[in-house]
Design an enzyme around this catalytic site. Structure first.
Site, mmCIF file in Angstrom:
data_model
loop_
_atom_site.group_PDB
_atom_site.id
_atom_site.type_symbol
_atom_site.label_atom_id
_atom_site.label_comp_id
_atom_site.label_asym_id
_atom_site.label_seq_id
_atom_site.Cartn_x
_atom_site.Cartn_y
_atom_site.Cartn_z
ATOM 1 N N GLN B 20 2.291 -35.405 -10.435
ATOM 2 C CA GLN B 20 1.950 -36.601 -11.215
ATOM 3 C C GLN B 20 1.495 -36.235 -12.627
ATOM 4 O O GLN B 20 2.000 -36.775 -13.589
ATOM 5 C CB GLN B 20 0.908 -37.456 -10.522
ATOM 6 C CG GLN B 20 0.841 -38.841 -11.111
ATOM 7 C CD GLN B 20 0.244 -39.832 -10.165
ATOM 8 O OE1 GLN B 20 -0.745 -39.558 -9.503
ATOM 9 N NE2 GLN B 20 0.834 -40.994 -10.093
ATOM 10 N N PHE B 21 0.529 -35.335 -12.742
ATOM 11 C CA PHE B 21 0.149 -34.769 -14.036
ATOM 12 C C PHE B 21 -0.099 -33.282 -13.832
ATOM 13 O O PHE B 21 -0.758 -32.898 -12.859
ATOM 14 C CB PHE B 21 -1.106 -35.439 -14.601
ATOM 15 C CG PHE B 21 -0.841 -36.835 -15.094
ATOM 16 C CD1 PHE B 21 -0.364 -37.052 -16.380
ATOM 17 C CD2 PHE B 21 -1.042 -37.931 -14.270
ATOM 18 C CE1 PHE B 21 -0.094 -38.336 -16.827
ATOM 19 C CE2 PHE B 21 -0.769 -39.220 -14.706
ATOM 20 C CZ PHE B 21 -0.295 -39.430 -15.997
ATOM 21 N N ALA B 22 0.423 -32.460 -14.751
ATOM 22 C CA ALA B 22 0.260 -31.004 -14.642
ATOM 23 C C ALA B 22 -1.201 -30.640 -14.461
ATOM 24 O O ALA B 22 -1.539 -29.735 -13.688
ATOM 25 C CB ALA B 22 0.813 -30.330 -15.896
ATOM 26 N N ASP B 23 -2.065 -31.377 -15.152
ATOM 27 C CA ASP B 23 -3.508 -31.092 -15.113
ATOM 28 C C ASP B 23 -4.034 -31.050 -13.676
ATOM 29 O O ASP B 23 -4.925 -30.267 -13.353
ATOM 30 C CB ASP B 23 -4.280 -32.177 -15.878
ATOM 31 C CG ASP B 23 -3.615 -32.585 -17.179
ATOM 32 O OD1 ASP B 23 -2.381 -32.792 -17.173
ATOM 33 O OD2 ASP B 23 -4.325 -32.718 -18.187
ATOM 34 N N PHE B 24 -3.486 -31.904 -12.818
ATOM 35 C CA PHE B 24 -3.983 -31.982 -11.438
ATOM 36 C C PHE B 24 -3.603 -30.760 -10.618
ATOM 37 O O PHE B 24 -4.170 -30.515 -9.552
ATOM 38 C CB PHE B 24 -3.460 -33.245 -10.736
ATOM 39 C CG PHE B 24 -3.852 -34.535 -11.406
ATOM 40 C CD1 PHE B 24 -4.891 -34.574 -12.328
ATOM 41 C CD2 PHE B 24 -3.180 -35.716 -11.124
ATOM 42 C CE1 PHE B 24 -5.249 -35.759 -12.958
ATOM 43 C CE2 PHE B 24 -3.532 -36.910 -11.749
ATOM 44 C CZ PHE B 24 -4.569 -36.932 -12.667
ATOM 45 N N HIS B 65 -4.962 -35.629 -18.601
ATOM 46 C CA HIS B 65 -3.588 -36.067 -18.336
ATOM 47 C C HIS B 65 -2.650 -35.557 -19.428
ATOM 48 O O HIS B 65 -1.631 -36.178 -19.717
ATOM 49 C CB HIS B 65 -3.499 -37.596 -18.280
ATOM 50 C CG HIS B 65 -4.298 -38.220 -17.181
ATOM 51 N ND1 HIS B 65 -5.664 -38.276 -17.200
ATOM 52 C CD2 HIS B 65 -3.907 -38.781 -16.007
ATOM 53 C CE1 HIS B 65 -6.100 -38.876 -16.102
ATOM 54 N NE2 HIS B 65 -5.054 -39.178 -15.351
#
Lengths: 347, 261
Positions: B20-24, B65
């Site tokens: 969903q988001f690379a950050d996660f 995000h």
């Protein structure tokens, strides 16, 4: 706590061994494990093993029950105190000695040591040190089997009460219940996470109470009682295989060693050593065999001798084998060789 | 999620995990790096998972995000890290990622979602591990990847009327990193500027410069330079965000300085 419903066993003739035969078979794996691990400890003390030695002394009854009820095609995710279960599941003694003694012929070929070994192609998953991580890996393997249309399989993942407090364990439990995979989690509460005692690990009354919160069925047991281990863990495996929700079994024991052999466990209190769960499960099982006259003393002595001979042979073989060598190693972490990055290799 | 993917892959499937988001994906670092990344090396059993990381900044997305994680994943052994910059590469490389027997971290920049279009899908692309010359030139090489390729192309366009011919190299994958194509370009231009959207400490741009100076120092007419985002978390407000990431203005300034040397 939920009760085991054994309705099926009345209508279907079980193909499994008679209880006392199963008990004796389990005892022999425990005996082999204790013999092997005592030998590994002495090799470690003698400086012949590099790295750590982690043994399952006091936990063999729980562990053996984890391996004993699994069949070919089932998934087993053992942890560091599961030699008995690994052996009962089919791990060769040579895999153990080769890994500990650094033979290049072992399953890990010197790339990883001691209890991190595994043969994923034979459904013995190779643990990582980050506890709890293997639960979701086991769930994924079970989901894959379901996608492929396989039937009648089960997965069993081991954990300790320390690992139960890790985030990855929580996520793994949750996804197992969401996906309703045929999973048994056997949690052995050996009362210390390395040196941290239970009262600094968790604050609930009983770890098995967590089962219902995840959608698992939960059972507790005295892990020093081999008969109870076989009955409860065997029952959990049977229920998971039959399509019941995932099963959590929490066994109570005392770790009768250090965390590893580098640890003298001086923090283990004298009071806890007097608790009923501090009994040595191997001695308890042997006493039961003697009391019930399941086999005679001669046979027991013979089994002991056989175990020692097997262990000695596996150690001697591994000791003769060549270690891996840095300049001959294939330093490639990818199976796709043409995608290996050329960092540091361009001349 | 990644753990279940690893287990499925060991059992013969080819799972794709979408973050969903690379950050996660930082939450799954342990499973990606320590479990998937080590698995083949330790056990001889490869783990063919694809981890999709919607990467990079967009206006108003803020600190959690917007991140670009490719340098972290490239640092660890046992992973392939793809960073497509075009619709065509996004398509063919994702298909290839699934087919590859090893774990692939597939960094798809959110810029691609919003700004790029293609009339038809390609039937084949360059192989993974091969960089692409996105624009030819002879005065300066700008090495970039993912969305920053488009910033580099805009700069090349902007400086063309001044008589500068800038070559833009799109790395396509940062691991493996196509050092040969970069060196060949620097051999033509003698000047190197690396542009990446991730944080400045270490990372892909530093790696490219280390390789070029180590293996092609004699090709350089000027000290190689690099531009990354600022060494702070990624800001929310569009005014701050556009100043935080490498932008055309900054690239033009550094490119001009290099060209003058």
């Amino acid at each position: 706590m939920l009760q085991t419903a054994q309705r099926q066993s009345k209508t279907k003739k079980p193909k499994t061994a008679l209880p006392h035969e199963r008990f004796l078979e389990a005892f022999r794996w425990m005996l082999l494990t204790r013999t092997l691990e005592e030998k590994l400890v002495s090799l470690y003390r003698g400086g012949l093993i590099t790295g750590g030695v982690y043994i399952g002394k006091g936990q063999e009854a729980v562990s053996v029950a984890c391996g004993l009820f699994l069949k070919k095609g089932d998934i087993f995710a053992p942890l560091i105190r599961d030699q008995a279960g690994r052996s009962a599941f089919g791990e060769r003694l040579l895999d153990v000695t080769r890994t500990y003694l650094g033979s290049r012929l072992g399953p890990m070929r010197g790339r990883d040591g001691n209890i991190h070994r595994g043969r994923p192609q034979e459904n013995q998953l190779a643990m990582v040190s980050h506890l709890g991580a293997m639960i979701s890996v086991t769930v994924g393997a079970l989901m894959s089997k379901r996608f492929k249309g396989e039937k009648g399989f089960v997965g069993l993942a081991c954990i300790g009460e320390g690992g139960m407090q890790a985030g990855a364990f929580h996520e793994g439990m949750n996804i197992a219940a969401v996906e309703q995979v045929p999973l048994v989690i056997v949690a052995t509460n050996n009362h210390y996470a390395y040196s941290t005692p239970n009262d600094r690990e968790f604050a609930c009354d009983d770890l098995v109470d967590r089962a219902i919160g995840y959608g698992f069925e939960g059972y507790s047991l005295d892990g020093t009682d081999l008969g109870a281990c076989l009955e409860v863990i065997g029952g959990a495996v049977k229920r998971a295989r039959a399509g019941r929700p995932p099963q959590l079994v929490v066994a109570s024991v005392l770790r009768l060693s250090g965390h590893g052999e580098h640890d003298d466990a001086s923090y283990v209190t004298e009071e806890i050593k007097r608790e009923p769960f501090a009994r040595d499960c191997l001695k308890v099982a042997e006493q039961a065999i003697v009391d019930l006259k399941l086999v005679d003393a001669e046979t027991l002595a013979e089994w002991r001798k056989e175990a020692a001979a097997k262990v000695d042979e596996a150690i001697a073989t591994a000791q003769k084998e060549a270690p891996p060598e840095g300049d001959k190693e294939d330093w490639c972490a990818l199976s796709t060789r043409d995608l290996v990055d050329d960092v540091g290799t361009i001349e | 999620m990644v753990g279940t993917a690893i287990g499925s892959a060991i059992e013969g499937m080819r799972p794709i995990v979408e973050m969903q988001f690379a950050d996660f994906s930082s939450i799954a670092l342990n499973q990606i790096l320590n479990n998937a990344g080590t698995h083949y090396w330790r056990t001889n059993v490869p783990v063919p998972i694809t981890v999709r990381l919607p990467s990079g900044g967009t206006k108003g997305s803020g600190p959690f995000h917007s991140q670009s994680m490719e340098s972290i994943y490239a640092h660890y052994p046992g992973l392939i890290v793809m960073t497509p910059a075009t619709v065509e590469d996004a398509y063919t490389m994702l298909i290839e990622a699934v087919a590859i027997d090893d774990p692939v971290v597939y960094c798809e920049h959110k810029y691609l979602y919003y700004h790029l279009k293609a009339d038809k899908l390609p039937t084949e692309g360059l192989p993974t591990g091969r960089a692409r010359i996105a624009r030819e030139g002879r005065d300066l090489t700008i090495v970039s990847y993912s969305a920053m390729v488009h910033e580099a192309l805009a700069v090349a366009e902007q400086l063309a009327p001044e008589g500068f011919e800038i070559e833009v190299v799109d790395l396509r994958s940062v691991k493996p990193l196509d050092t040969n194509t970069v060196l060949a370009s620097v051999a033509r231009t003698g000047r190197l500027l690396c542009v990446g959207e991730s944080f400045p400490w270490g990372g892909v741009t530093a790696e490219v410069i280390a390789r070029v100076t180590g293996e092609g120092f004699h090709l350089l007419d000027a000290a190689p330079q690099r531009i990354n985002a600022k060494d702070t978390p990624i800001p929310y407000h569009p005014n701050l965000w556009s100043a935080h990431r490498p932008n055309a203005k900054e690239i033009v300034r550094k490119a001009r300085a290099l060209l003058r040397e």
